[in-house]
Design a protein around this motif. Structure first.
Motif, PDB file in Angstrom:
ATOM      1  N   CYS A 189       0.836  -1.194   0.000  1.00  0.00           N
ATOM      2  CA  CYS A 189       0.000   0.000   0.000  1.00  0.00           C
ATOM      3  C   CYS A 189       0.882   1.261   0.000  1.00  0.00           C
TER       4      CYS A 189
ATOM      5  N   ASP B 115      -0.076   4.157   0.669  1.00  0.00           N
ATOM      6  CA  ASP B 115      -0.524   5.083   1.715  1.00  0.00           C
ATOM      7  C   ASP B 115      -0.069   4.650   3.111  1.00  0.00           C
ATOM      8  N   CYS B 116      -0.242   3.372   3.439  1.00  0.00           N
ATOM      9  CA  CYS B 116       0.079   2.946   4.813  1.00  0.00           C
ATOM     10  C   CYS B 116       1.321   2.062   4.884  1.00  0.00           C
TER      11      CYS B 116
ATOM     12  N   TYR C 125       1.674  -1.114   4.216  1.00  0.00           N
ATOM     13  CA  TYR C 125       1.464  -2.534   4.506  1.00  0.00           C
ATOM     14  C   TYR C 125       1.723  -3.381   3.259  1.00  0.00           C
TER      15      TYR C 125
ATOM     16  N   HIS D 164       0.809  -6.990   1.492  1.00  0.00           N
ATOM     17  CA  HIS D 164      -0.369  -7.848   1.594  1.00  0.00           C
ATOM     18  C   HIS D 164      -0.225  -9.158   0.846  1.00  0.00           C
TER      19      HIS D 164
ATOM     20  N   CYS E  23      -6.144  -2.160  -0.353  1.00  0.00           N
ATOM     21  CA  CYS E  23      -5.462  -2.404   0.919  1.00  0.00           C
ATOM     22  C   CYS E  23      -6.478  -2.756   1.995  1.00  0.00           C
ATOM     23  N   ARG E  24      -6.119  -3.712   2.862  1.00  0.00           N
ATOM     24  CA  ARG E  24      -7.035  -4.132   3.925  1.00  0.00           C
ATOM     25  C   ARG E  24      -7.221  -3.036   4.987  1.00  0.00           C
ATOM     26  N   ASN E  25      -6.287  -2.111   5.083  1.00  0.00           N
ATOM     27  CA  ASN E  25      -6.343  -1.134   6.175  1.00  0.00           C
ATOM     28  C   ASN E  25      -7.434  -0.087   5.982  1.00  0.00           C
ATOM     29  N   PHE E  26      -7.304   0.692   4.897  1.00  0.00           N
ATOM     30  CA  PHE E  26      -8.247   1.809   4.713  1.00  0.00           C
ATOM     31  C   PHE E  26      -8.921   1.734   3.351  1.00  0.00           C
ATOM     32  N   LEU E  27      -8.829   0.542   2.725  1.00  0.00           N
ATOM     33  CA  LEU E  27      -9.466   0.309   1.430  1.00  0.00           C
ATOM     34  C   LEU E  27      -8.836   1.155   0.318  1.00  0.00           C
ATOM     35  N   SER E  28      -7.612   1.563   0.539  1.00  0.00           N
ATOM     36  CA  SER E  28      -6.931   2.338  -0.495  1.00  0.00           C
ATOM     37  C   SER E  28      -6.620   1.461  -1.692  1.00  0.00           C
TER      38      SER E  28
ATOM     39  N   GLN F  16      -2.076   0.813  -4.450  1.00  0.00           N
ATOM     40  CA  GLN F  16      -1.137  -0.266  -4.134  1.00  0.00           C
ATOM     41  C   GLN F  16      -0.191  -0.464  -5.316  1.00  0.00           C
TER      42      GLN F  16
END
Lengths: 394, 141
Positions: B34, B36-37, B39, B41, B48-53, B56
């Motif tokens: 990701c 943005d964050c 992570y 995956h 992304c699992r975190n904030f649906l961004s 990736q």
């Protein structure tokens, strides 16, 4: 708003004969089971107005065909999944006025799931022209299958908690003992086993031996959930649905969290907490349980995630004998998936057995004065698909 | 039995994951990271699992990891029946947060030597005539 207690009850249950190979088809075995459950309840097929299939791949078309089979008129509720969740959701739907009598059904013939089936298929068609293509992240690409997957989980559990294999191997011993008291079980007639017998059975996928693994057989069953109004006229005393819950998350044999076993719990924890809260009962109130027990590690993790012991202590709970008849949490008194039957999607049979216990129909394996029972159904381990139902008699 | 070059299940090669399959051919194990964050995956999803961004990027991992769990399979399904005993491992990659854990068979290894925490690396196998490369793990000495 809490769970609608005592608005719906299980009024009929039935297991067909369970055996390695049965005559018939999935359809005829499910039909036999539905007829048996209707007789048990004193209801007619035309009383059913909701259908819940236990087939993992149940299509809407298959449900429509069953609606035709069962009387050829519109029904008003349909669902599919695993039994603990289907019982819970049927009760909620009944309380909401969507349906009156829900039939949960399953049948399996000639559709064994394990390597034996794949081996037979390969020998029937020895020349494989092309490698079969499977979904991109499927574990089959890597030679994995159920027993190997649960072996990975077992190894991780043993390493993380210093859990001796011998503690886990006590579970098949308990399950077999229960099966010896259940004339309908597949393995009961072979008699009791010891931990040493489990260790001496052939290695399937280390550390799992053959006696750690589920059976792989044919069979069917059905469960009828009905409104309080219907239940009062049924043949047997109602077994009320006091609460329940569902959980869904990971571990579909491709993906998993790296905190695979943690203190926060996964699907089973969520479903259990909702179920106990909705039912207004505590863990200590439970007299008997039926829990999905495909491998010993599943049992160890079940009792941890359900809150009957702490995370990492499930293997000791098993070793101490609490799951055995006479123990503080008698579980899977029919012999469970290791010694009674694993007929494909067997989670409904845990419901059937707990209902029979609460009715006092279990003869030599009867839990004395059983009043409240808990059922845990699973798919894909405690992290995956979970359904909990809390059941009670008057 | 007529010998065939490869009769085990193979993964579908879908266009949305082409960067991954092309990566294996190039001897790289790529996963969505990701932007943005940060992570990493596994398995891949479009967001992304975190904030649906959906920001990736397929990013090449170190291709190294440690055994998270393992089993020695003594009864194999289908085309794996003649490979027994073989080692199946879950391998945790060092890339974090949210370290990917990937399943695969181990090659070039003594089954008795495998243990949790063992350092391993990704190795690659091109499947002849099948337009796909698959991965395994091998000891990382």
């Amino acid at each position: 708003m809490g769970f609608p207690q005592r608005k719906a009850a299980i009024v009929g249950v039935y297991n067909t004969k369970q055996a390695r190979i049965l005559e018939g088809t999935p359809w005829t075995l499910a039909l036999e089971a539905i007829q048996g459950a209707l007789d048990d309840a004193g209801l007619k097929h035309s009383d059913i107005d909701g259908l819940s299939s236990m087939m993992y791949d149940a299509s809407l078309t298959a449900q429509q065909m069953w609606v035709e089979q069962l009387g050829g008129r519109p029904m008003t509720y349909t669902s599919h999944g695993i039994a603990g969740a289907l019982v819970t959701k049927a009760a909620a739907a009944i309380a909401a006025g969507l349906t009156n009598v829900v039939c949960i059904y399953f049948g399996n013939a000639g559709m064994r799931a394990g390597p034996s089936k794949q081996r037979a298929a390969q020998e029937a068609a020895p020349v494989v022209r092309k490698a079969p293509r499977v979904p991109d992240w499927d574990f089959n690409v890597h030679g994995a299958y159920m027993s190997a997957w649960y072996a990975l989980w077992t190894r991780r559990y043993m390493d993380q908690f210093n859990a001796p294999y011998e503690n886990l191997a006590e579970y098949p011993v308990i399950a077999r003992y229960h099966a010896t008291l259940n004339p309908a079980s597949i393995m009961g007639e072979r008699g009791e086993i010891t931990v040493q017998d489990v260790i001496d059975s052939p290695m399937i996928s280390s550390p799992l031996h053959r006696l750690d693994c589920s059976l792989d057989n044919d069979g069917g069953y059905a469960i009828l959930v009905a409104s309080a109004e219907v239940a009062k006229n049924c043949r047997k005393a109602p077994v009320w649905v006091l609460g329940g819950g569902e959980g869904i998350y990971t571990d579909f044999y491709m993906s998993f969290t790296n905190d695979w076993i943690n203190d926060n719990g996964q699907s089973v924890r969520r479903a259990s907490d909702i179920a106990f809260a909705g039912a207004g009962v505590t863990r200590d109130d439970i007299d008997v349980t039926g829990m999905y027990d495909c491998f010993p590690v599943t049992m160890a993790r079940n009792i941890e995630e359900m809150g009957f012991c702490k995370v990492g202590e499930g293997h000791e709970f098993i070793k101490e004998g609490h799951l055995k008849l006479g123990g503080k949490l008698p579980t899977n008194t029919d012999g469970g998936l290791l010694s009674h039957s694993h007929c494909g999607n067997p989670s409904g049979m845990h419901v059937v057995e707990v209902v029979k216990q609460l009715r006092g129909e279990c003869d030599a394996r009867q839990v004395k004065d059983a009043k409240i029972g808990a059922v845990l159904s699973q798919g894909y381990a405690v992290h995956g698909v979970a359904g909990v139902a809390i059941l009670g008699k008057d | 039995m007529t010998h065939q070059p490869y009769n085990k299940p193979l993964p579908q090669r879908l266009p949305e994951n082409e960067e991954f399959w092309a990566g294996l051919e190039a001897r790289e194990f790529r996963v969505p990271k990701c932007d943005d964050c940060g992570y990493w995956h596994w398995i891949p999803y479009p967001a992304c699992r975190n904030f649906l961004s959906t920001n990736q990027t397929w990013t090449t991992t170190s291709g190294k990891g440690k055994v998270f769990s393992y089993t020695v399979v003594h009864r194999g399904p289908g085309g794996f029946r003649d490979d027994v005993p073989y080692v199946l491992a879950m391998v945790e990659f060092p890339e974090g947060p949210r370290n990917p854990i990937v399943i695969g068979t181990m090659v070039d290894v003594d089954p008795d030597a495998v243990h949790t925490g063992m350092p391993v690396k990704v190795v690659y196998e091109d499947i002849e005539g099948e337009n796909v490369t698959i991965w395994h793990f091998a000891p990382d000495d």
